[in-house]
Design a protein around this motif. Structure first.
Motif, PDB file in Angstrom:
ATOM      1  N   TYR A   1      -5.727  -3.814  -0.432  1.00 48.48           N
ATOM      2  CA  TYR A   1      -5.099  -4.568  -1.515  1.00 48.48           C
ATOM      3  C   TYR A   1      -4.721  -5.976  -1.049  1.00 48.48           C
ATOM      4  CZ  TYR A   1      -4.094   0.393  -2.450  1.00 48.48           C
ATOM      5  OH  TYR A   1      -4.190   1.756  -2.610  1.00 48.48           O
TER       6      TYR A   1
ATOM      7  N   TYR B   1      -1.892  -8.962  -2.400  1.00 43.34           N
ATOM      8  CA  TYR B   1      -0.789  -9.334  -3.271  1.00 43.34           C
ATOM      9  C   TYR B   1      -0.421 -10.785  -2.976  1.00 43.34           C
ATOM     10  CZ  TYR B   1       0.046  -4.323  -4.080  1.00 43.34           C
ATOM     11  OH  TYR B   1      -0.072  -3.001  -4.427  1.00 43.34           O
TER      12      TYR B   1
ATOM     13  N   GLN C   1       2.850 -13.823  -3.461  1.00 40.65           N
ATOM     14  CA  GLN C   1       4.228 -14.120  -3.812  1.00 40.65           C
ATOM     15  C   GLN C   1       4.442 -15.622  -3.777  1.00 40.65           C
ATOM     16  OE1 GLN C   1       7.348 -12.973  -1.068  1.00 40.65           O
ATOM     17  NE2 GLN C   1       8.775 -12.550  -2.741  1.00 40.65           N
TER      18      GLN C   1
ATOM     19  N   GLY D   1      10.117 -17.817  -4.091  1.00 40.94           N
ATOM     20  CA  GLY D   1      11.250 -17.537  -4.967  1.00 40.94           C
ATOM     21  C   GLY D   1      10.956 -16.553  -6.079  1.00 40.94           C
ATOM     22  N   GLN D   2       9.724 -16.063  -6.145  1.00 34.78           N
ATOM     23  CA  GLN D   2       9.358 -15.136  -7.215  1.00 34.78           C
ATOM     24  C   GLN D   2       9.057 -13.750  -6.648  1.00 34.78           C
ATOM     25  OE1 GLN D   2       6.432 -16.710  -9.940  1.00 34.78           O
ATOM     26  NE2 GLN D   2       7.255 -18.788  -9.789  1.00 34.78           N
ATOM     27  N   LYS D   3       8.752 -12.824  -7.539  1.00 29.30           N
ATOM     28  CA  LYS D   3       8.460 -11.484  -7.044  1.00 29.30           C
ATOM     29  C   LYS D   3       7.000 -11.369  -6.614  1.00 29.30           C
ATOM     30  CE  LYS D   3       7.781  -9.450 -11.644  1.00 29.30           C
ATOM     31  NZ  LYS D   3       8.207  -8.364 -12.549  1.00 29.30           N
ATOM     32  N   VAL D   4       6.709 -10.306  -5.903  1.00 29.53           N
ATOM     33  CA  VAL D   4       5.371 -10.067  -5.397  1.00 29.53           C
ATOM     34  C   VAL D   4       4.474  -9.585  -6.545  1.00 29.53           C
ATOM     35  CG1 VAL D   4       4.026  -8.741  -3.736  1.00 29.53           C
ATOM     36  CG2 VAL D   4       6.346  -9.456  -3.150  1.00 29.53           C
TER      37      VAL D   4
ATOM     38  N   PHE E   1       0.515  -8.256  -7.792  1.00 29.19           N
ATOM     39  CA  PHE E   1      -0.760  -7.655  -7.409  1.00 29.19           C
ATOM     40  C   PHE E   1      -1.909  -8.597  -7.745  1.00 29.19           C
ATOM     41  CE2 PHE E   1      -3.922  -4.411  -6.912  1.00 29.19           C
ATOM     42  CZ  PHE E   1      -4.801  -4.535  -7.980  1.00 29.19           C
TER      43      PHE E   1
ATOM     44  N   MET F   1       2.767 -16.933  -0.484  1.00 27.27           N
ATOM     45  CA  MET F   1       2.580 -15.973   0.606  1.00 27.27           C
ATOM     46  C   MET F   1       1.599 -14.923   0.107  1.00 27.27           C
ATOM     47  SD  MET F   1       3.787 -15.263   3.682  1.00 27.27           S
ATOM     48  CE  MET F   1       5.415 -14.903   4.300  1.00 27.27           C
TER      49      MET F   1
ATOM     50  N   PHE G   1      -0.097 -11.269   0.869  1.00 27.38           N
ATOM     51  CA  PHE G   1       0.076 -10.035   1.628  1.00 27.38           C
ATOM     52  C   PHE G   1      -1.152  -9.139   1.450  1.00 27.38           C
ATOM     53  CE2 PHE G   1       4.422 -10.513   2.868  1.00 27.38           C
ATOM     54  CZ  PHE G   1       5.039 -11.198   1.838  1.00 27.38           C
TER      55      PHE G   1
ATOM     56  N   GLN H   1       1.618   2.581   0.599  1.00 29.54           N
ATOM     57  CA  GLN H   1       0.886   1.382   0.983  1.00 29.54           C
ATOM     58  C   GLN H   1       1.622   0.702   2.137  1.00 29.54           C
ATOM     59  OE1 GLN H   1      -0.229  -1.261  -2.237  1.00 29.54           O
ATOM     60  NE2 GLN H   1      -0.847   0.435  -3.552  1.00 29.54           N
ATOM     61  N   TYR H   2       0.864   0.295   3.140  1.00 29.82           N
ATOM     62  CA  TYR H   2       1.404  -0.375   4.309  1.00 29.82           C
ATOM     63  C   TYR H   2       1.048  -1.857   4.212  1.00 29.82           C
ATOM     64  CZ  TYR H   2       2.084   4.269   6.264  1.00 29.82           C
ATOM     65  OH  TYR H   2       2.498   5.559   6.484  1.00 29.82           O
ATOM     66  N   PHE H   3       2.064  -2.693   4.294  1.00 31.22           N
ATOM     67  CA  PHE H   3       1.879  -4.125   4.102  1.00 31.22           C
ATOM     68  C   PHE H   3       1.813  -4.861   5.431  1.00 31.22           C
ATOM     69  CE2 PHE H   3       2.420  -5.279  -0.430  1.00 31.22           C
ATOM     70  CZ  PHE H   3       2.553  -4.003  -0.935  1.00 31.22           C
TER      71      PHE H   3
ATOM     72  N   PRO I   1       2.175  -8.639   7.552  1.00 26.58           N
ATOM     73  CA  PRO I   1       3.275  -9.612   7.615  1.00 26.58           C
ATOM     74  C   PRO I   1       3.094 -10.817   6.701  1.00 26.58           C
ATOM     75  CG  PRO I   1       1.865  -9.831   9.516  1.00 26.58           C
ATOM     76  CD  PRO I   1       1.349  -8.642   8.762  1.00 26.58           C
TER      77      PRO I   1
ATOM     78  N   ARG J   1       1.192 -17.388   4.946  1.00 25.95           N
ATOM     79  CA  ARG J   1       1.761 -18.416   4.068  1.00 25.95           C
ATOM     80  C   ARG J   1       0.728 -19.517   3.888  1.00 25.95           C
ATOM     81  NH1 ARG J   1       6.488 -19.155   2.117  1.00 25.95           N
ATOM     82  NH2 ARG J   1       7.513 -17.712   3.541  1.00 25.95           N
TER      83      ARG J   1
END
Lengths: 108, 114
Positions: free
Chosen positions: B33, B35, B37, B40-43, B45, B89, B91, B103-105, B107, B110
């Motif tokens: 996957y 994702y 971000q 300042g906002q949410k993550v 998909f 960012m 991910f 799910q494993y993210f 680091p 950026r």
């Protein structure tokens, strides 16, 4: 689509205090995880908890899937707990839908 | 403990340039996957990938984006002709299975577009 709301949006604590963060979701979900985003932006996986209760040190989490909410408990908070806490749910398909986040600041 | 890795940690590029973000998922995982971000906002998909094809993508994932698993270990996100609003960012994540699997993210990378 599903709504994932977190409360409170912001929280300031003194070191040593306890807190409860809440995640509400508007529909049945297949999966739920809690993450801590540290000041460097990294997402740290805290709990994989689609249902039930789990504990890891000073942190614990409970998900009541039938009532569509999850709680994250932080006890004896430390300054290193500061950051943003996200819950994320899988609804229907593959992707995680992230909540709005709780920004936590722990003061020394 | 196995982990997802991402390179580079920070990438600066000029508007209009192409960038490739790289990820090495956990070795026995089959689902991958990306994702995003924005600061300042949410993550959010972007895309999921299984068996060498896209299994789901969001409305954000338009023709500017593409993903590839060029070999048995890497998973890449290509952004063609970057725009200022692509600064975020990014991910990568992986899982053993779909839907009910953790799910494993990684680091994150950026990306700064100037």
């Amino acid at each position: 689509g599903i709504q994932v709301e977190q409360s409170p949006p912001d929280l300031i604590l003194q070191e040593g205090a306890n807190s409860t963060l809440r995640c509400n979701f508007s529909d049945s979900v297949n999966n739920l995880q809690w993450f801590h985003q540290n000041p460097w932006g990294q997402l740290i996986n805290l709990f994989y908890i689609p249902s039930g209760t789990k504990q890891n040190g000073r942190l614990s989490a409970t998900t009541v899937a039938t009532e569509r909410y999850s709680l994250l408990y932080i006890s004896s908070s430390q300054t290193t707990d500061s950051g943003v806490y996200f819950c994320a749910v899988v609804w229907g398909t593959y992707k995680y839908i992230f909540g709005t986040g709780t920004r936590l600041k722990v003061l020394a | 403990e196995p982990e997802v890795t991402q390179t580079p940690s920070h990438q600066v590029t000029q508007m209009g340039q192409e960038v490739i973000l790289r990820c090495v998922p956990i070795s026995n995982h089959l689902y991958f996957y990306w994702y995003r971000q924005i600061l300042g906002q949410k993550v959010e998909f972007l895309v999921s990938f299984y068996n060498n094809e896209i299994s789901e993508k969001s409305e954000i994932f338009d023709d500017q984006f593409s993903v590839e698993r060029p070999d048995g270990s890497n998973f890449t996100l290509k952004i063609r002709s970057t725009k200022l609003e692509d600064s975020a960012m990014y991910f990568c994540a992986s899982s053993e299975g779909p839907i009910t699997y953790e799910q494993y993210f990684g680091p994150g990378t950026r990306l700064t577009v100037t």
